[in-house]
Structures are given as C-alpha cells and as structure tokens.
Enzyme design. Structure first.
Site, PDB file in Angstrom:
ATOM      1  N   ASP A   1      13.640  -2.668  14.220  1.00  0.00           N
ATOM      2  CA  ASP A   1      14.575  -1.702  13.609  1.00  0.00           C
ATOM      3  C   ASP A   1      13.974  -0.299  13.742  1.00  0.00           C
ATOM      4  O   ASP A   1      13.887   0.465  12.784  1.00  0.00           O
ATOM      5  CB  ASP A   1      14.796  -2.051  12.130  1.00  0.00           C
ATOM      6  CG  ASP A   1      15.999  -1.322  11.535  1.00  0.00           C
ATOM      7  OD1 ASP A   1      16.739  -0.653  12.290  1.00  0.00           O
ATOM      8  OD2 ASP A   1      16.197  -1.406  10.311  1.00  0.00           O
TER       9      ASP A   1
ATOM     10  N   GLU B   1       0.840  -1.187   0.000  1.00  0.00           N
ATOM     11  CA  GLU B   1       0.000   0.000   0.000  1.00  0.00           C
ATOM     12  C   GLU B   1       0.887   1.254   0.000  1.00  0.00           C
ATOM     13  O   GLU B   1       1.856   1.322   0.755  1.00  0.00           O
ATOM     14  CB  GLU B   1      -0.836  -0.076   1.275  1.00  0.00           C
ATOM     15  CG  GLU B   1      -1.639   1.125   1.619  1.00  0.00           C
ATOM     16  CD  GLU B   1      -2.267   0.988   3.012  1.00  0.00           C
ATOM     17  OE1 GLU B   1      -3.114   1.822   3.333  1.00  0.00           O
ATOM     18  OE2 GLU B   1      -1.891   0.074   3.782  1.00  0.00           O
TER      19      GLU B   1
END
Ligand code: ADP
Length: 292
Positions: free
Chosen positions: A197, A95
């Site tokens: 992360d 998306e």
C-alpha cells in the site's frame, strides 16, 4: 479513554517494564483508525492505533506485516509492541517514531530495491490482511496470473458487483479478466516482499533522515505492483525511480502493467468510498484493453 490502563498493562507485559498512563495525544492523518501518542509516567511513549473490537484481526495482521518488512533489514519500520482488545476497542501499539517532513526519496528508492530482493517460494503470504479496511486475501499460489485474477482483480470486481456497481464496469472487468494474461507473456515476476500500500502517505523519514515505511498491506508479489502504487497519487519524484532502477531495472512492459496493477487500488477506492472511482477504473480498464 478509560481503556488506556488496560493498554498500558499489555505494554508492561510486552516490555517487562511497568507502564502507567500519563497522557494520550490524538494524532491526525490516519485514514482508517484513530491514532494516538501514548505517554507513560517515566517519559516513554508509543504510537497506538485504536479501532472497534472487531478490528483486532486487522491489527494482528498489520503487526505481522511490520515484522515481515523489518526482517528484510532494508527500510526502517515501526517495531510493533503488542496488540489486543480492552472493553469495546482493539489496539495496536508500536514504536513511536518522530517523523520528518519529506526526505531523500532517492534513498527510499535504493532501500526499496533491497527490500524487493527478498523473495519467497510462492505468491501471497501466510496471513490475510486488509487494504484500507477491505479484506486482502493472501492464500499462497505458485501462479501469479491466477493469484492476481482470483485474489486481487477478481476479488475487488466481485465486491463491486455486490455493492451494486454492475453494468459497463463489470462487462469491461470480465473482458480484462479474460485478456490480461497476455501482459505476462514476456514478463515472469518473482514473489518479492511488497509493502502492498505504498502511496506517499505511507512513508516518511526519521530524525536521522532515513526513510521509514508504515501502514503496510504485506504480501509477496510482482515488485512492479509496489512501484505502480507509488505512481498512483502523484509519484515519488525522479530521484526515487532513478535510484530504484539503478539497482533493479524494470521491463519495458511496466508502463502498461502499472495501469493494470493500479486498477486493483482504484476498485478498492470505489468499494470503500464510491463516487468517481468507478469512472476512473473503467477508464483504466479501457486503456489496458486497448493495448491487448
Ligand atoms: P491508518 O491505519 O489509520 O491509515 P497510519 O498507519 O497511516 O494510520 O498512521 C497515521 C499517521 O500517523 C501517518 O500518516 C503518520 O504520519 C503517523 N505515523 C504512523 N506510524 C507512526 C509511528 N510509528 N510513529 C509516529 N507516527 C506515525
């Protein structure tokens, strides 16, 4: 890129709607891959990451990670559409989310606490993935100290040794491997769902101002490891930490474990980029050892 036709065919299969390429704008900002906004003739568009064909497994793991984060229903993540390879390239389509410029970090802190409440039976995850472009091994383990020793700290130290970073780094690293279990004498983490992360470049806001996280290195682990990463390159601001702690308080030992956990990321930077990260890692190891 001649491969867009093949990428659009995969999008057609995944969405059930015909997709004919109309244009692809290169986007800056990615550390590892090339990123594009791919538009099709009916006006829809997607965010597409592209790399060489050998990167398909990395994209498959990223796609699975996005789905895992989405399943916690805590923070918006881009919905993956498909990944595959065409010709010489591998791609991941997701998306496209028009991202804002900075948003309410307090809201991100609240939402991250909700995400961290999602727990698993064991540490690790069902799939190995990557941290940057370095392999990140997630083989599940019920013992967090062993998991961190073998799959995180030890893994990066071995990689560093193989790249020629020996000497004092390895001596100090070996001492840390021996002594770090003491950091967990009074701290028993649960396997929480982690982004893995979470530095400042991997979150933003959508058009409504709601936080969005992307580019994860998902696994289940000590939630302190996610928070530590937020502090590694400048921090997310007081509102973020206040909101997070209001929901999920942190143990006093966090301030030392924060440095400990971030050694993993600095060693990874050393292994990826070399340069001054070796001295930084040694300094961090010294600081942790001084307290043990
Ligand atoms: P890389 O894997 O190369 O590090 P990122 O996932 O960090 O790439 O994406 C690069 C940049 O693209 C991000 O910093 C962010 O600004 C933007 N971005 C990431 N995901 C999306 C998305 N789904 N929609 C729109 N922009 C995105």
């Amino acid at each position: 890129m001649s491969e867009w036709k093949g990428v659009c065919e995969a999008i057609s299969r995944a969405t059930g709607q015909p997709a004919v390429p109309a244009g692809a704008d290169s986007l800056g900002g990615g550390c590892i891959n090339q990123a594009f906004r791919l538009s099709v003739t009916d006006g829809r568009s997607w965010f597409v990451k592209v790399n060489d064909a050998a990167s398909l497994a990395m994209f498959e793991a990223e796609s699975a990670g996005l789905l895992e984060l989405a399943s916690a229903n805590a923070i918006r993540v881009p919905q993956p559409v498909c990944c595959g390879s065409v010709g010489q390239i591998a791609y991941l389509v997701m998306e496209y989310i028009p991202l804002g410029r900075g948003g309410d970090a307090g809201e991100l802190g609240r939402c991250l606490a909700v995400m961290h409440r999602r727990t698993a039976e064991t540490f690790g995850w069902e799939t190995d993935n990557t941290i940057g472009s370095t392999p990140q091994i997630n083989t599940p383990d019920s013992d967090w100290v062993r998991f961190w020793r073998e799959r995180r700290l030890g893994f990066q130290l071995r990689l560093a040794a193989n790249r020629g970073y020996g000497g004092s780094l390895q001596k100090k690293g070996a001492r840390l491997m021996e002594r770090f279990p003491a950091l967990f004498d009074t701290h028993t983490p649960e396997p929480s769902l982690l982004h893995g992360d979470l530095w400042g470049g991997n979150w933003s806001t959508d058009a409504r101002g709601d936080p969005v996280i992307f580019d994860p290195a998902v696994y289940y682990g000590d939630r302190e490891a996610d928070l530590a990463m937020t502090e590694l390159f400048g921090g997310f601001g007081e509102k973020f930490y206040r909101a997070y702690r209001a929901d999920l308080p942190l143990d006093p030992g966090y301030s030392l474990r924060k440095t400990f956990y971030n050694i993993y990321h600095i060693l990874n930077h050393l292994n990826l980029f070399g340069g001054g990260y070796g001295a930084q890692a040694e300094g961090m190891i010294d600081r942790v050892l001084a307290e043990l």
